[in-house]
Design a protein around this motif. Sequence first.
Motif, PDB file in Angstrom:
ATOM      1  N   LEU A 103       0.824  -1.208   0.000  1.00 54.59           N
ATOM      2  CA  LEU A 103       0.000   0.000   0.000  1.00 54.59           C
ATOM      3  C   LEU A 103       0.853   1.252   0.000  1.00 54.59           C
ATOM      4  CD1 LEU A 103      -2.765  -0.858   2.546  1.00 54.59           C
ATOM      5  CD2 LEU A 103      -2.702  -1.127   0.083  1.00 54.59           C
ATOM      6  N   VAL A 104       1.857   1.237   0.901  1.00 53.04           N
ATOM      7  CA  VAL A 104       2.659   2.447   1.096  1.00 53.04           C
ATOM      8  C   VAL A 104       3.456   2.761  -0.166  1.00 53.04           C
ATOM      9  CG1 VAL A 104       4.475   3.500   2.463  1.00 53.04           C
ATOM     10  CG2 VAL A 104       2.772   2.042   3.558  1.00 53.04           C
ATOM     11  N   PHE A 105       4.098   1.738  -0.725  1.00 52.65           N
ATOM     12  CA  PHE A 105       4.969   1.994  -1.883  1.00 52.65           C
ATOM     13  C   PHE A 105       4.239   1.811  -3.212  1.00 52.65           C
ATOM     14  CE2 PHE A 105       7.934   0.251   1.421  1.00 52.65           C
ATOM     15  CZ  PHE A 105       8.375   1.508   1.821  1.00 52.65           C
ATOM     16  N   GLY A 106       3.011   1.256  -3.115  1.00 55.38           N
ATOM     17  CA  GLY A 106       2.230   1.102  -4.334  1.00 55.38           C
ATOM     18  C   GLY A 106       2.837   0.159  -5.354  1.00 55.38           C
ATOM     19  N   ARG A 107       3.657  -0.767  -4.912  1.00 59.07           N
ATOM     20  CA  ARG A 107       4.256  -1.688  -5.893  1.00 59.07           C
ATOM     21  C   ARG A 107       3.729  -3.100  -5.694  1.00 59.07           C
ATOM     22  NH1 ARG A 107      10.249  -1.273  -5.975  1.00 59.07           N
ATOM     23  NH2 ARG A 107       9.894  -3.194  -7.137  1.00 59.07           N
ATOM     24  N   GLU A 108       3.340  -3.720  -6.809  1.00 57.48           N
ATOM     25  CA  GLU A 108       2.737  -5.043  -6.720  1.00 57.48           C
ATOM     26  C   GLU A 108       3.745  -6.095  -6.268  1.00 57.48           C
ATOM     27  OE1 GLU A 108      -0.515  -5.055  -6.817  1.00 57.48           O
ATOM     28  OE2 GLU A 108      -0.358  -7.123  -6.166  1.00 57.48           O
ATOM     29  N   PHE A 109       5.054  -5.747  -6.387  1.00 58.18           N
ATOM     30  CA  PHE A 109       6.093  -6.663  -5.903  1.00 58.18           C
ATOM     31  C   PHE A 109       5.810  -7.101  -4.470  1.00 58.18           C
ATOM     32  CE2 PHE A 109       9.875  -6.847  -3.222  1.00 58.18           C
ATOM     33  CZ  PHE A 109      10.481  -7.980  -3.729  1.00 58.18           C
ATOM     34  N   TRP A 110       5.483  -6.115  -3.633  1.00 59.29           N
ATOM     35  CA  TRP A 110       5.210  -6.420  -2.219  1.00 59.29           C
ATOM     36  C   TRP A 110       3.972  -7.267  -2.060  1.00 59.29           C
ATOM     37  CZ3 TRP A 110       9.140  -6.032   0.661  1.00 59.29           C
ATOM     38  CH2 TRP A 110      10.094  -5.038   0.436  1.00 59.29           C
ATOM     39  N   GLY A 111       3.001  -7.019  -2.930  1.00 63.11           N
ATOM     40  CA  GLY A 111       1.787  -7.837  -2.889  1.00 63.11           C
ATOM     41  C   GLY A 111       2.114  -9.297  -3.140  1.00 63.11           C
ATOM     42  N   LYS A 112       2.970  -9.522  -4.158  1.00 63.95           N
ATOM     43  CA  LYS A 112       3.358 -10.894  -4.472  1.00 63.95           C
ATOM     44  C   LYS A 112       4.104 -11.525  -3.308  1.00 63.95           C
ATOM     45  CE  LYS A 112       3.514 -11.456  -9.428  1.00 63.95           C
ATOM     46  NZ  LYS A 112       4.062 -10.350 -10.243  1.00 63.95           N
ATOM     47  N   ALA A 113       5.044 -10.735  -2.758  1.00 66.30           N
ATOM     48  CA  ALA A 113       5.824 -11.247  -1.625  1.00 66.30           C
ATOM     49  C   ALA A 113       4.885 -11.647  -0.493  1.00 66.30           C
ATOM     50  CB  ALA A 113       6.805 -10.188  -1.148  1.00 66.30           C
ATOM     51  N   ALA A 114       3.901 -10.777  -0.217  1.00 68.80           N
ATOM     52  CA  ALA A 114       2.943 -11.060   0.853  1.00 68.80           C
ATOM     53  C   ALA A 114       2.205 -12.354   0.563  1.00 68.80           C
ATOM     54  CB  ALA A 114       1.970  -9.902   0.983  1.00 68.80           C
ATOM     55  N   CYS A 115       1.772 -12.476  -0.693  1.00 70.79           N
ATOM     56  CA  CYS A 115       1.002 -13.652  -1.072  1.00 70.79           C
ATOM     57  C   CYS A 115       1.821 -14.921  -0.858  1.00 70.79           C
ATOM     58  CB  CYS A 115       0.579 -13.505  -2.520  1.00 70.79           C
ATOM     59  SG  CYS A 115      -0.566 -14.766  -3.026  1.00 70.79           S
ATOM     60  N   TYR A 116       3.111 -14.853  -1.239  1.00 70.36           N
ATOM     61  CA  TYR A 116       3.971 -16.021  -1.025  1.00 70.36           C
ATOM     62  C   TYR A 116       4.151 -16.310   0.463  1.00 70.36           C
ATOM     63  CZ  TYR A 116       5.032 -16.314  -5.948  1.00 70.36           C
ATOM     64  OH  TYR A 116       4.921 -16.472  -7.292  1.00 70.36           O
ATOM     65  N   ALA A 117       4.303 -15.236   1.241  1.00 70.57           N
ATOM     66  CA  ALA A 117       4.445 -15.440   2.690  1.00 70.57           C
ATOM     67  C   ALA A 117       3.200 -16.128   3.253  1.00 70.57           C
ATOM     68  CB  ALA A 117       4.693 -14.110   3.390  1.00 70.57           C
ATOM     69  N   VAL A 118       2.029 -15.693   2.783  1.00 72.97           N
ATOM     70  CA  VAL A 118       0.791 -16.311   3.277  1.00 72.97           C
ATOM     71  C   VAL A 118       0.746 -17.784   2.873  1.00 72.97           C
ATOM     72  CG1 VAL A 118      -1.712 -16.327   3.119  1.00 72.97           C
ATOM     73  CG2 VAL A 118      -0.512 -14.171   3.226  1.00 72.97           C
ATOM     74  N   LEU A 119       1.072 -18.038   1.589  1.00 72.95           N
ATOM     75  CA  LEU A 119       1.012 -19.425   1.127  1.00 72.95           C
ATOM     76  C   LEU A 119       2.006 -20.302   1.881  1.00 72.95           C
ATOM     77  CD1 LEU A 119       0.522 -19.025  -2.710  1.00 72.95           C
ATOM     78  CD2 LEU A 119      -1.070 -19.985  -1.034  1.00 72.95           C
ATOM     79  N   GLY A 120       3.238 -19.756   2.061  1.00 73.83           N
ATOM     80  CA  GLY A 120       4.234 -20.507   2.825  1.00 73.83           C
ATOM     81  C   GLY A 120       3.743 -20.755   4.242  1.00 73.83           C
ATOM     82  N   GLY A 121       3.201 -19.695   4.841  1.00 71.07           N
ATOM     83  CA  GLY A 121       2.687 -19.815   6.210  1.00 71.07           C
ATOM     84  C   GLY A 121       1.590 -20.859   6.288  1.00 71.07           C
ATOM     85  N   LEU A 122       0.697 -20.816   5.318  1.00 78.33           N
ATOM     86  CA  LEU A 122      -0.435 -21.748   5.353  1.00 78.33           C
ATOM     87  C   LEU A 122       0.055 -23.189   5.190  1.00 78.33           C
ATOM     88  CD1 LEU A 122      -3.497 -21.852   5.594  1.00 78.33           C
ATOM     89  CD2 LEU A 122      -3.642 -21.770   3.119  1.00 78.33           C
ATOM     90  N   GLY A 123       1.058 -23.349   4.298  1.00 75.88           N
ATOM     91  CA  GLY A 123       1.614 -24.688   4.117  1.00 75.88           C
ATOM     92  C   GLY A 123       2.202 -25.211   5.418  1.00 75.88           C
ATOM     93  N   ALA A 124       3.018 -24.360   6.054  1.00 80.00           N
ATOM     94  CA  ALA A 124       3.651 -24.773   7.314  1.00 80.00           C
ATOM     95  C   ALA A 124       2.597 -25.009   8.390  1.00 80.00           C
ATOM     96  CB  ALA A 124       4.630 -23.702   7.764  1.00 80.00           C
TER      97      ALA A 124
END
Lengths: 273, 464
Positions: free
Chosen positions: A25-46
Amino acid sequence: MTNTMILSWVTFLYFGAFVFYLFRLVFGREFWGKAACYAVLGGLGAHTLGLLLRWQESYALGIGHAPLSNFYESLIFFAWTVVTLYIIVEWRIKNRSLGVFVLPVAFLLMAFASLAPNISDRIQPLVPALQSNWLTSHVVTCFMGYAAFTVAFAIGIMYFLRDIPLFGFIPEADILDELIYQNAVLGFVFLTLGILTGSVWAHYAWGSYWSWDPKETWSLITWLIYAVMLHARYVRGWKGKRMAVLAIIGFVAVLFTYLGVNYLPGLHSYLQS
Amino acid sequence: MPKQKNPFWSFFASVYLTIILLVFTVVLSIVGTLIPQQDAAREFAKGIPPGLASFLQTMQVFDLFHSVWLFLLMLLLSMNLIVCSLNRWPLTWKQFRGAPFSGEEGLFRGLSPECIFLCDKDVGIMTGRLEGLLNRKYQKISKSEEKEDTVIICGERGRYSRFAVYVVHLSLLLLIRGALTGAFWGWEGYVNIGEGETADAIDLKGGKGAKTLPFTIRCDKFIVAFYENGAPKTYRSDLTFLKDNKMLYQGPLLVNHPISLEGVRVYQASYGSSPDGRASLAFYRGGKEGKIIKVGPGESFSLPEKEGTVQIVRLEENLMQMGPAAKILVRSGQGEVSFWVFLHIDKIREMNPGVTEQVPMFNPALFKPYLFVLKGIEERYYTGLQVSSDPGAPLVAAAAVLMMVGLIGTFFSSHRRIWIKIQPAGEKTKISVAARTNKHPVVLDREVRQLTEQIKVSLEKEST
Ligand code: HEM
């Protein structure tokens, strides 16, 4: 125990995901969105792995049961259903702004489970009354319902933040309205199923399908609040702000059903252990 | 409708009433969890001014979930549901029966441009083809030929979902009926039965007196197993049910697996042990061991050679924090002596040296030349049974199934109809797609988009 270690790492992953969603949100870059999504998926897997391991460990201890039997386990499972539902919603609406509001809930649930001093993360044996498949279905369906209500609540909050310029990223009111409704419906169906399976279990274990203990009564209150909400929409055409308000009120009732009633006496107070 | 002139009818036909009644039910339930109810209320009532307490008592605030208030609310809700449903029924029926080409004025007016397109094939060919396409996803296909070569075909789905709301509401009526039946004709109580004992009456819940059962229950055996941490793992009672001295049923009763007999359900609810079991008592004469004897309180046995009789006068699970003990009375030619025999006598001696000399009552060798040893007290278990009868339960179970069916029908299906108009437009043929649904317009939009895509793709494939 490995499972509790994995689960405490999951807490950090969810926190990281939340921070990434915030960066997006702050930087407005979708890169962070993707990173977040991967973190969620990794978290959910674990998270899933942790739950399965815990299940297996309980068998190794000779007291095998699904990891749904005490307060610690219910918090962990609640967080799991919330994140799972969130991932589905994110994937369906193709919009990541919801994460900033839902991930904190999951993170807080996990952190509370790991850190609160009076919550034991030990795998405990089940007293005979809890040894029932109906109980497992009861817990699973209730928490799926709670998860849907949690997402509806987060969207309800977003609805009110939309007016603030800072939150310009929030989707259209129509989309939010539809999402609140859909999640409320999903929650309502699961809560109904949860109450019904709970009654079947009570019928076998306690000798009466309904005994007005505080937790039962509060689940009925929650159910009625959402029934009012759905009727208001179907029959009176309520939309937007009013639905958002009801989603928030409903969630307060959910929280009280889950946590508040532990301070009142009753059958379900085994969750306090 | 003339019915609506009737004020009684229009009062109950209002959805506002529904919402108000539901909110009242919520308020009643909240109050019921905040103010102590039933047994807990008695304590609570002592702590408030007596005037207030008796007022609350009269208003049934101390038993809200069995009060006139809740009963009235449920009655009004039922009336509300019935009247509303009857009121709505003709409309639903009309929509259900509705012919596909009636009452849809302006169906093709204001369509979005994506839903209208032109093609080269003539009306006849397109009609056949589109019918085939609709047939794949829709159940009921009908066709109407209009003037000037225009054809409209209609596909329909989920017609029966219009009844789903009625199923939900019917299930609620059944549920309320079942709950009331249970409240009026059901009963619930408890009974404790010791091993080997029988019972034919129970204690009703809430201090409502006793109730005689249609049969007698005998507890043949009670078994409990524990986890390492001391919590019970499983417990069960072997029961025999008798009627007129004939056996009705015999079998084990486990937690979560009640036994149902003659409309009465019996549950394994709890257990306990009572100290009126039997003591295992051993005695030595001049250092030589006699046999071990099992005796209950009040019972006696004689010592060899008629040297005396021994009677157990008391059994204690834990006498003065020193563990299990039996008080015995020995009668002999020398008179009567009475003293305590402990299970943990060695430990007691260790902790209080000389105690058996200072306190003769604690000396197991007081009757010479005998020494008595308590080997243990047999715990006698009793099983705690909950016994109940709820003639409303089958209704409630039926209502639960109906409710789930109805909810799924209400929320996850809808009555969708799609019309395709095929008409000549100069050299070409014009196709327009219109749709209607009773709910979930978003889902329908998606379907229409898919359908038009499909039509366009199939046309393009042919033209190349
Ligand atoms: C708790 C007791 C309930 C009562 C007293 C009640 C009552 C009503 C009433 C009076 C209406 C208006 C009917 C009309 O427009 O003429 C209605 C509509 C409706 N109710 Fe309920 N209802 C209850 C529970 C539920 C539940 C649990 C659901 C869940 C699905 C539900 C679903 C609906 C729907 C979808 C409608 C709209 C019907 C339509 O417009 O076709 N009701 N209800």
